[in-house]
Design an enzyme around this catalytic site. Structure first.
Site, short mmCIF file in Angstrom:
data_model
loop_
_atom_site.label_atom_id
_atom_site.label_comp_id
_atom_site.label_asym_id
_atom_site.label_seq_id
_atom_site.Cartn_x
_atom_site.Cartn_y
_atom_site.Cartn_z
N HIS A 48 1.42 13.73 2.79
CA HIS A 48 2.69 13.99 2.12
C HIS A 48 2.70 15.46 1.72
O HIS A 48 2.33 15.82 0.60
CB HIS A 48 2.83 13.11 0.88
CG HIS A 48 4.20 13.14 0.29
ND1 HIS A 48 4.72 12.05 -0.39
CD2 HIS A 48 5.16 14.09 0.26
CE1 HIS A 48 5.96 12.35 -0.81
NE2 HIS A 48 6.23 13.57 -0.43
N GLU A 79 4.95 12.00 5.42
CA GLU A 79 5.91 11.62 4.40
C GLU A 79 6.53 12.86 3.78
O GLU A 79 5.91 13.94 3.75
CB GLU A 79 5.23 10.82 3.29
CG GLU A 79 4.55 9.57 3.75
CD GLU A 79 3.91 8.81 2.62
OE1 GLU A 79 3.45 9.44 1.65
OE2 GLU A 79 3.90 7.57 2.69
N HIS A 202 1.76 2.70 -2.32
CA HIS A 202 1.68 3.33 -3.64
C HIS A 202 0.91 2.45 -4.62
O HIS A 202 1.32 1.34 -4.98
CB HIS A 202 3.04 3.71 -4.24
CG HIS A 202 2.90 4.84 -5.23
ND1 HIS A 202 3.09 6.16 -4.92
CD2 HIS A 202 2.52 4.81 -6.54
CE1 HIS A 202 2.86 6.91 -5.99
NE2 HIS A 202 2.51 6.12 -6.99
N ASP A 203 -0.26 2.95 -5.01
CA ASP A 203 -1.15 2.29 -5.97
C ASP A 203 -1.74 0.97 -5.45
O ASP A 203 -2.22 0.15 -6.25
CB ASP A 203 -0.46 2.06 -7.31
CG ASP A 203 -0.37 3.36 -8.13
OD1 ASP A 203 0.42 3.38 -9.09
OD2 ASP A 203 -1.06 4.34 -7.77
N HIS A 226 -4.69 7.28 -3.04
CA HIS A 226 -5.32 7.60 -4.32
C HIS A 226 -6.54 6.72 -4.59
O HIS A 226 -7.65 7.21 -4.81
CB HIS A 226 -4.30 7.48 -5.45
CG HIS A 226 -4.79 8.07 -6.73
ND1 HIS A 226 -4.54 9.38 -7.11
CD2 HIS A 226 -5.55 7.53 -7.73
CE1 HIS A 226 -5.12 9.60 -8.28
NE2 HIS A 226 -5.74 8.51 -8.68
C1 LIG Z 1 5.24 8.00 -1.04
C2 LIG Z 1 4.07 7.55 -1.83
O1 LIG Z 1 4.12 6.60 -2.56
C3 LIG Z 1 2.83 8.28 -1.67
O2 LIG Z 1 2.53 8.30 -0.33
C4 LIG Z 1 2.90 9.71 -2.08
O3 LIG Z 1 2.40 10.49 -1.03
C5 LIG Z 1 2.04 9.95 -3.25
O4 LIG Z 1 2.10 11.34 -3.50
P1 LIG Z 1 0.94 12.03 -4.32
O5 LIG Z 1 -0.34 11.82 -3.54
O6 LIG Z 1 1.38 13.46 -4.42
O7 LIG Z 1 0.90 11.30 -5.66
N1 LIG Z 2 2.98 5.77 0.97
C1 LIG Z 2 1.88 5.50 0.05
C2 LIG Z 2 0.74 6.40 0.36
O1 LIG Z 2 0.72 7.06 1.38
C3 LIG Z 2 -0.39 6.50 -0.58
O2 LIG Z 2 -0.03 6.14 -1.88
P1 LIG Z 2 -1.25 6.04 -2.92
O3 LIG Z 2 -2.21 5.02 -2.39
O4 LIG Z 2 -1.87 7.41 -3.00
O5 LIG Z 2 -0.62 5.60 -4.22
#
Ligand SMILES: CC(=O)[C@@H](O)[C@H](O)COP(=O)(O)O
Ligand SMILES: NCC(=O)COP(=O)(O)O
Length: 253
Positions: A48, A79, A202-203, A226
């Site tokens: 992203h 993204e 996400h999460d 993450h």
């Molecule tokens: C779109 C989404 O939910 C995630 O892929 C996003 O890339 C998180 O961005 P950060 O890693 O900058 O928190």
């Molecule tokens: N689109 C979600 C992503 O690429 C990663 O989200 P996250 O696992 O870092 O919250």
């Protein structure tokens, strides 16, 4: 490449870049992290590249696009907000998938999907979706888990939606968890019924992933960054990716 009945794991390496950017030493390497994840069986890599380059930088996009050419059976997903800097990366690298995310430039993290009830949003997105298709790039729209929004996503020409899963992750381990799973299952079914494929992200993590893909129908891809990178700091990329793949199998995907 996605396979019927299977959920692909796309590893988001944003947070490797975030750590790398805190020194001028080039470590940890984003391309090495991606390579190790692919060697462990990850189905793809997600990035992203935000306008402020807080983590993924333009050079990373170029380097990862080159790497992914060595892995033709795996997917590259970029993204971003197509009204900001995303389309330049799509034109330059032609990834397998572009995921349109409605983030502002200074947003802390992604925290909502597109509002397709807004005609101005629809009018902005439609030609950008068309351009991605002309470039041979699949389009996924980052969406809240709202069954009512899925027909509009398909009518815009999107191929997939990515369900924003933070509300599910936040409810994990509480009585609200079952309610959220039902909500996401309804949104996914509505997307499938509209002719869309379903991504999610996400999460997501090793605790909540299996239940999600078991209860939410037809998830083609999860993108996870993450929590996965945090786990890899303890376990290493190979063991971590294999454990996330185990979670998908535990969820029947
Ligand atoms: C779109 C989404 O939910 C995630 O892929 C996003 O890339 C998180 O961005 P950060 O890693 O900058 O928190
Ligand atoms: N689109 C979600 C992503 O690429 C990663 O989200 P996250 O696992 O870092 O919250």
């Amino acid at each position: 490449m996605s396979q019927p009945g299977k959920t692909s794991l796309s590893v988001n390496v944003n947070k490797v870049a975030l750590l790398r950017n805190t020194r001028h030493l080039g470590i940890p390497s984003v391309t090495r992290a991606a390579t190790l994840c692919l060697q462990a069986g990850a189905d793809g890599i997600t990035i992203h590249p935000r306008p402020d380059e807080r983590h993924i930088r333009a050079g990373d996009v170029t380097d990862l696009a080159a790497l992914m050419r060595d892995w033709p059976e795996r997917e590259f997903n970029i993204e971003g907000n197509p009204t900001q800097n995303l389309m330049g990366f799509i034109r330059d690298t032609r990834p397998h998938q572009a995921t349109f995310v409605p983030d502002s430039e200074d947003q802390f993290t992604s925290d909502h999907g597109w509002d397709l009830n807004d005609p101005a949003v629809r009018e902005r997105l439609r030609p950008l979706i068309d351009e991605c298709h002309e470039l041979g790039v699949r389009v996924s729209l980052f969406m809240d888990a709202d069954p009512q929004a899925m027909t509009a996503a398909r009518q815009l020409g999107a191929d997939r939606v990515e369900l924003y899963t933070e509300p599910y992750a936040a409810a994990w381990g509480t009585p609200e968890q079952a309610v959220q799973l039902q909500r996401f299952a309804a949104a996914a079914q509505a997307a499938l019924d509209a002719g869309l494929q379903v991504n999610a992200g996400h999460d997501l993590n090793r605790d909540n992933l299996a239940a999600f893909v078991r209860e939410v129908p037809g998830v083609s891809e999860v993108s996870i960054g993450h929590a996965l990178v945090a786990d890899a700091l303890e376990l290493g990329y190979d063991a971590t990716v294999r454990d996330y793949l185990r979670c998908l199998r535990e969820g029947g995907r």
